[in-house]
Write a protein that holds these residues in place. Sequence first.
Motif, short mmCIF file in Angstrom:
data_model
loop_
_atom_site.label_atom_id
_atom_site.label_comp_id
_atom_site.label_asym_id
_atom_site.label_seq_id
_atom_site.Cartn_x
_atom_site.Cartn_y
_atom_site.Cartn_z
N VAL A 286 89.99 49.76 77.20
CA VAL A 286 90.66 50.94 77.75
C VAL A 286 92.12 50.97 77.33
N THR B 55 84.28 52.93 89.51
CA THR B 55 83.90 52.65 88.12
C THR B 55 83.00 51.42 88.09
N LYS C 187 86.55 44.80 78.83
CA LYS C 187 86.53 46.21 79.22
C LYS C 187 87.96 46.73 79.43
N LYS D 200 90.68 56.99 82.21
CA LYS D 200 89.90 56.51 81.06
C LYS D 200 88.79 55.58 81.52
N ARG E 119 85.87 57.37 82.82
CA ARG E 119 85.09 58.03 81.77
C ARG E 119 84.28 57.02 80.95
N PHE E 120 84.89 55.89 80.63
CA PHE E 120 84.22 54.87 79.82
C PHE E 120 83.20 54.06 80.61
N TYR E 121 83.53 53.78 81.87
CA TYR E 121 82.67 52.93 82.69
C TYR E 121 82.40 53.62 84.04
N ASN F 110 92.41 52.07 73.79
CA ASN F 110 92.16 53.50 73.66
C ASN F 110 93.36 54.32 74.08
#
Length: 233
Positions: free
Chosen positions: A110, A152, A106, A184, A187-189, A113
């Motif tokens: 990130v 998160t 994970k 980020k 937003r992702f997790y 990205n």
Amino acid sequence: MGSALKRCCRFCCCCCFDDDDEEEKEPLITHDTLDYFDREAKKRRDQETNLWSEPGDPSHSERDDDRVLYNLLQTRAKTRTGSTGYRRLSVDIEAMRDTRREVRDKWVAVLENLGFMAEAESLMTVTTNASYDRMRNAPMARDLLNTLHSETSIFNTGEAPPERYLFTLDRLIYLDVADDFVAKAKRFYPRRDDDDEENEGGLGINLPLLLARVQANMNGAGDDDDEEDGMTD
């Protein structure tokens, strides 16, 4: 006179050749140096395989999750290979490693990205030589780690977040992208309301249960072998 000069030249040449031979025979790298490199390579493989939560703790006893994994490894090393007990321990060990690898993946996702396609692995690498004294922004890194843990789902359990990620955050702070990383990650997790349920039924590790299994295997490893032998008779 001429013959004496020839003998002198031959003697000098032989001396030179002998010195060269002796120099060539001397090893360029000593055994102590090779042993050092071998130990360091083993440490790196150990870190990459087990992803210790507290990388600077050589005893692996300061955190419950590290202590459980370490005891599982030690118990398996003393158990007969191929036995029922050995296979059970292997399953528990791989479950803990899988959980840690998922968290690491994970973080890498990130980072990539954010544009750190080539640098992600270096930013994530933490060795046994990692020292809190060498961190540039330890307090800020810890605040961000706690934020990631509470806001998160980048970590798989409700246990305290692994200390190893402090070093990655410290590097990101130095690069002035730590806040972007946290944004980020949110937003992702995103934090989910059912995280506690997922921890019980997903990849979350039940540490008390694993501790009980370790103790059982330490006390009754021979029973498993006897049971298996009886089944094969």
